[in-house]
Motif scaffolding. Structure first.
Motif, PDB file in Angstrom:
ATOM      1  N   ALA A  16      -6.513   1.158  -1.722  1.00 25.75           N
ATOM      2  CA  ALA A  16      -5.475   0.756  -0.763  1.00 25.75           C
ATOM      3  C   ALA A  16      -4.132   0.607  -1.460  1.00 25.75           C
ATOM      4  O   ALA A  16      -4.072   0.211  -2.621  1.00 25.75           O
ATOM      5  N   PRO A  17      -3.053   0.911  -0.766  1.00 24.63           N
ATOM      6  CA  PRO A  17      -1.734   0.538  -1.286  1.00 24.63           C
ATOM      7  C   PRO A  17      -1.618  -0.990  -1.262  1.00 24.63           C
ATOM      8  O   PRO A  17      -2.394  -1.663  -0.567  1.00 24.63           O
ATOM      9  N   ASP A  18      -0.688  -1.539  -2.016  1.00 24.18           N
ATOM     10  CA  ASP A  18      -0.501  -2.996  -1.994  1.00 24.18           C
ATOM     11  C   ASP A  18       0.174  -3.389  -0.684  1.00 24.18           C
ATOM     12  O   ASP A  18       1.362  -3.137  -0.482  1.00 24.18           O
ATOM     13  N   LEU A  19      -0.571  -4.011   0.175  1.00 26.15           N
ATOM     14  CA  LEU A  19      -0.063  -4.345   1.508  1.00 26.15           C
ATOM     15  C   LEU A  19       0.454  -5.778   1.604  1.00 26.15           C
ATOM     16  O   LEU A  19       0.926  -6.194   2.649  1.00 26.15           O
ATOM     17  N   TRP A  20       0.322  -6.540   0.521  1.00 24.99           N
ATOM     18  CA  TRP A  20       0.658  -7.961   0.636  1.00 24.99           C
ATOM     19  C   TRP A  20       2.125  -8.212   1.017  1.00 24.99           C
ATOM     20  O   TRP A  20       2.388  -9.063   1.885  1.00 24.99           O
ATOM     21  N   GLU A  22       3.981  -6.447   2.886  1.00 26.38           N
ATOM     22  CA  GLU A  22       4.026  -6.143   4.315  1.00 26.38           C
ATOM     23  C   GLU A  22       3.382  -7.273   5.129  1.00 26.38           C
ATOM     24  O   GLU A  22       3.885  -7.692   6.176  1.00 26.38           O
ATOM     25  N   ILE A  23       2.269  -7.779   4.627  1.00 24.98           N
ATOM     26  CA  ILE A  23       1.566  -8.868   5.321  1.00 24.98           C
ATOM     27  C   ILE A  23       2.455 -10.106   5.402  1.00 24.98           C
ATOM     28  O   ILE A  23       2.615 -10.707   6.465  1.00 24.98           O
ATOM     29  N   ARG A  26       5.326  -9.595   7.901  1.00 24.45           N
ATOM     30  CA  ARG A  26       4.911  -9.698   9.307  1.00 24.45           C
ATOM     31  C   ARG A  26       4.656 -11.144   9.700  1.00 24.45           C
ATOM     32  O   ARG A  26       5.047 -11.594  10.767  1.00 24.45           O
ATOM     33  N   ALA A  27       3.984 -11.866   8.833  1.00 22.78           N
ATOM     34  CA  ALA A  27       3.629 -13.251   9.159  1.00 22.78           C
ATOM     35  C   ALA A  27       4.874 -14.118   9.276  1.00 22.78           C
ATOM     36  O   ALA A  27       5.003 -14.916  10.208  1.00 22.78           O
ATOM     37  N   VAL A  30       7.066 -13.657  12.564  1.00 20.71           N
ATOM     38  CA  VAL A  30       6.579 -14.300  13.775  1.00 20.71           C
ATOM     39  C   VAL A  30       6.710 -15.809  13.682  1.00 20.71           C
ATOM     40  O   VAL A  30       7.066 -16.476  14.631  1.00 20.71           O
TER      41      VAL A  30
ATOM     42  N   TYR B  18      -7.199 -11.622   0.250  1.00 19.94           N
ATOM     43  CA  TYR B  18      -6.699 -10.251   0.332  1.00 19.94           C
ATOM     44  C   TYR B  18      -6.903  -9.521  -0.996  1.00 19.94           C
ATOM     45  O   TYR B  18      -7.337  -8.373  -1.028  1.00 19.94           O
ATOM     46  N   ARG B  19      -6.560 -10.214  -2.101  1.00 20.01           N
ATOM     47  CA  ARG B  19      -6.707  -9.568  -3.411  1.00 20.01           C
ATOM     48  C   ARG B  19      -8.167  -9.226  -3.684  1.00 20.01           C
ATOM     49  O   ARG B  19      -8.481  -8.222  -4.302  1.00 20.01           O
ATOM     50  N   ASP B  23      -9.084  -4.361  -0.783  1.00 22.40           N
ATOM     51  CA  ASP B  23      -9.300  -2.972  -1.178  1.00 22.40           C
ATOM     52  C   ASP B  23     -10.545  -2.391  -0.512  1.00 22.40           C
ATOM     53  O   ASP B  23     -10.511  -1.304   0.063  1.00 22.40           O
ATOM     54  N   TRP B  26     -10.045  -2.080   3.215  1.00 18.19           N
ATOM     55  CA  TRP B  26      -9.244  -0.885   3.524  1.00 18.19           C
ATOM     56  C   TRP B  26     -10.102   0.383   3.404  1.00 18.19           C
ATOM     57  O   TRP B  26     -10.029   1.274   4.241  1.00 18.19           O
ATOM     58  N   ALA B  44      -3.144  -4.865   7.191  1.00 16.98           N
ATOM     59  CA  ALA B  44      -1.897  -5.629   7.153  1.00 16.98           C
ATOM     60  C   ALA B  44      -1.790  -6.562   8.356  1.00 16.98           C
ATOM     61  O   ALA B  44      -1.447  -7.737   8.228  1.00 16.98           O
ATOM     62  N   ALA B  48      -1.918 -10.629   8.269  1.00 16.52           N
ATOM     63  CA  ALA B  48      -0.691 -11.285   8.748  1.00 16.52           C
ATOM     64  C   ALA B  48      -1.026 -12.279   9.856  1.00 16.52           C
ATOM     65  O   ALA B  48      -0.508 -13.393   9.892  1.00 16.52           O
ATOM     66  N   ARG B  52      -0.478 -16.336   9.971  1.00 13.49           N
ATOM     67  CA  ARG B  52       0.215 -17.021  11.060  1.00 13.49           C
ATOM     68  C   ARG B  52      -0.637 -18.162  11.607  1.00 13.49           C
ATOM     69  O   ARG B  52      -0.141 -19.215  11.958  1.00 13.49           O
TER      70      ARG B  52
END
Lengths: 389, 157
Positions: A16-20, A22-23, A26-27, A30, B18-19, B23, B26, B44, B48, B52
């Motif tokens: 996976a790409p590093d999505l953190w 982005e996460i 987004r959080a 909101v 997540y860490r 992976d 995903w 994502a 997220a 929240r």
């Protein structure tokens, strides 16, 4: 160890790409939008309603709308949300709302929830052997509800079926076997039900079924392997074919079918989202505008109204009509979440806006005279009342 | 029914989760959808939303695993069509893995989900059951049928 295990092990090379970042982005976006005042107001509303299930039943209870003044847009008020696990589509008709819900136990069956739009009460839960799982796979016709789906299970071959629910008895009274393949979306017109069926190897058909007998009366081959949003309007069938898998998600090439001649009569090749009938014509979303469709040629006309662009392919293709205009989602000010808006096609103005931060994650919606009903991927149905002054 | 092992804690724990799990989550979603973009979007968005919700999320393990599949299904639903061919530059997989992803497309949704969670995300049957909200027996049934069908599909190729 066997070949299958080796193949799965080879999947381990995909990372996976590093999505953190982005996460977090987004959080935090909101979180900023939700002010403490809103939470207090929500808590107060919950307390007033008595909480829990009582809230779920009360929020759908609305008064009859007063006579509306011409041109006065309604005020949208998010009235509440009730859980319908597995919900995927909502369709109005026959004095009710029909909400399709997939089974959550791994089967291909599901339930059609019939809901009284005035009280919000569930009138009936109708089990069906097969549901397709997306909007457009349920169609309300006079006296009946058509449900497209696929059978599966230990004793069944995978096959497309079309089921008819008798609206008088809330029972499935007909199941039409459409053979091996996957069913898509369904439309009804003049005594026939029409639906898209996807066969192997990769070809799509529009199949016509006699509504009275269940006999297959027409099969029209499409030029591609997939199509969506079958619509019966203006004396024709309209379907959006996805001819190029690289085309924008949810969009395709509009095809007009003459159901009498059982053939394609127009297909101008313009990329567009599925059309919706409104005000005696056809409209469709295309990039950052809503365009009128020429019913003779299926081409986009010069009659176009600009809208905000939409950055969510999930919602961009959903266009619904009713309650004074065309309804769709658009990207809100200062970025997401998307808000639901009404376009008044007479004035060209967006004149009703529903704050997206008050909604869950919409996947389908229906418009009635007094409310918008939104199905969320969380497995719920949100009612937005339209209050006229 | 046991849930995938992500502990219930605030933001820092969600990041740790997540860490630790992101992976393979995903990877499972990529195999499920055949589309790296759908996998990225679902992961994502699920994390997220977990952030929240914060401490309001009583059971983040089950919630996140369920959420990613619901979001992925929503994405696929929007696309309507079967997953698009894999073109992402992130993916440089050997041909057997790509054939596997293509074959997975032809499995019914529940079989595909069970198979990728068990074989691509390495979740034990009980955790797959927790993630999908079905019984372990139903998971085993879906795994058996899914694997059998996969073998048939791959032999046909």
């Amino acid at each position: 160890m066997n070949d299958l295990d080796e193949r799965f092990r080879a999947l381990g090379g995909a990372h996976a790409p590093d999505l953190w970042p982005e996460i977090e982005g987004r959080a935090s976006t909101v979180r900023r939008r939700r002010s403490p005042t809103r939470w207090v107001a929500a808590a107060a509303a919950f307390a007033l309603a008595g909480g829990g299930l009582f809230l779920a039943s009360r929020v759908f209870r609305v008064e009859e709308p007063p006579a509306r003044s011409a041109g006065a847009p309604p005020e949208p008020v998010v009235a509440g949300t009730t859980e319908i696990p597995g919900a995927f589509a909502v369709v109005p008709g026959e004095g009710s709302l029909w909400v399709g819900a997939s089974a959550l136990d791994g089967g291909c069956d599901g339930t059609i929830h019939r809901i009284d739009p005035t009280t919000g009460d569930t009138i009936a839960r109708i089990p069906v052997d097969a549901v397709a799982g997306w909007d457009g796979s349920i169609e309300v016709a006079p006296g009946a509800v058509w449900v497209a789906g696929n059978l599966c299970g230990p004793d069944r071959e995978m096959g497309a079926v079309l089921q008819r629910i008798d609206a008088a008895t809330n029972q499935v009274d007909m199941t039409v076997d459409l053979g091996t393949g996957s069913s898509g979306e369904v439309a009804s017109a003049e005594g026939s039900a029409w639906l898209t069926v996807f066969r192997e190897p990769r070809r799509a058909e529009v199949v016509g079924v006699d509504a009275a007998t269940g006999e297959i009366e027409a099969t029209i081959e499409l030029g591609s392997s997939y199509a969506h949003r079958l619509l019966a309007a203006e004396g024709a069938l309209w379907v959006t074919e996805r001819r190029d898998e690289a085309s924008p998600e949810g969009s395709g090439v509009l095809v007009k079918i003459d159901p009498g001649r059982e053939e394609i009569v127009a297909s101008p090749g313009q990329l567009i989202h599925p059309p919706e009938a409104w005000g005696g014509g056809l409209w469709a979303r295309r990039r950052c505008e809503i365009a009128r469709i020429d019913e003779a040629t299926a081409r986009i006309t010069a009659d176009r109204l600009p809208t905000r662009c939409m950055n969510s392919p999930i919602l961009e293709s959903i266009l619904r009509s009713g309650a004074g205009g065309l309804w769709f989602f658009e990207t809100g000010t200062n970025d997401p979440p998307p808000r639901l808006v009404r376009l008044n096609t007479e004035t060209g103005d967006i004149d009703v806006r529903v704050d997206g931060s008050k909604l869950q994650t919409p996947i389908d919606f229906a418009v009635t005279d007094t409310a918008i009903w939104i199905v969320n991927y969380e497995g719920s149905l949100t009612r937005v009342d339209l209050r006229y002054s | 029914m046991q849930e995938p092992a992500i502990r219930s804690e605030p933001a820092s724990a969600i990041e740790r989760a997540y860490r630790e799990h992101g992976d393979r989550m995903w990877r499972a979603l990529m195999a499920f959808s055949g589309d790296p973009d759908v996998a990225s979007e679902a992961v994502a968005e699920a994390f997220a939303q977990a952030l929240r919700r914060g401490s309001a999320l009583r059971d983040p393990g089950r919630w996140i695993w369920r959420a990613v599949f619901r979001i992925a299904r929503g994405e696929l639903k929007a696309r309507r069509a079967r997953p698009v061919p894999i073109r992402s530059p992130h993916l440089e997989l050997p041909e057997p893995a790509l054939e596997l992803i293509r074959a997975l497309r032809d499995l019914p949704d529940r079989q595909r989900a069970a198979v990728v969670l068990h074989h691509a995300a390495d979740l034990p049957v009980r955790e797959v059951a927790g993630a999908l909200g079905i019984t372990p027996a139903a998971v085993r049934m879906n795994l058996t049928r899914g694997r059998r069908r996969l073998r048939e599909l791959l032999e046909e190729d």
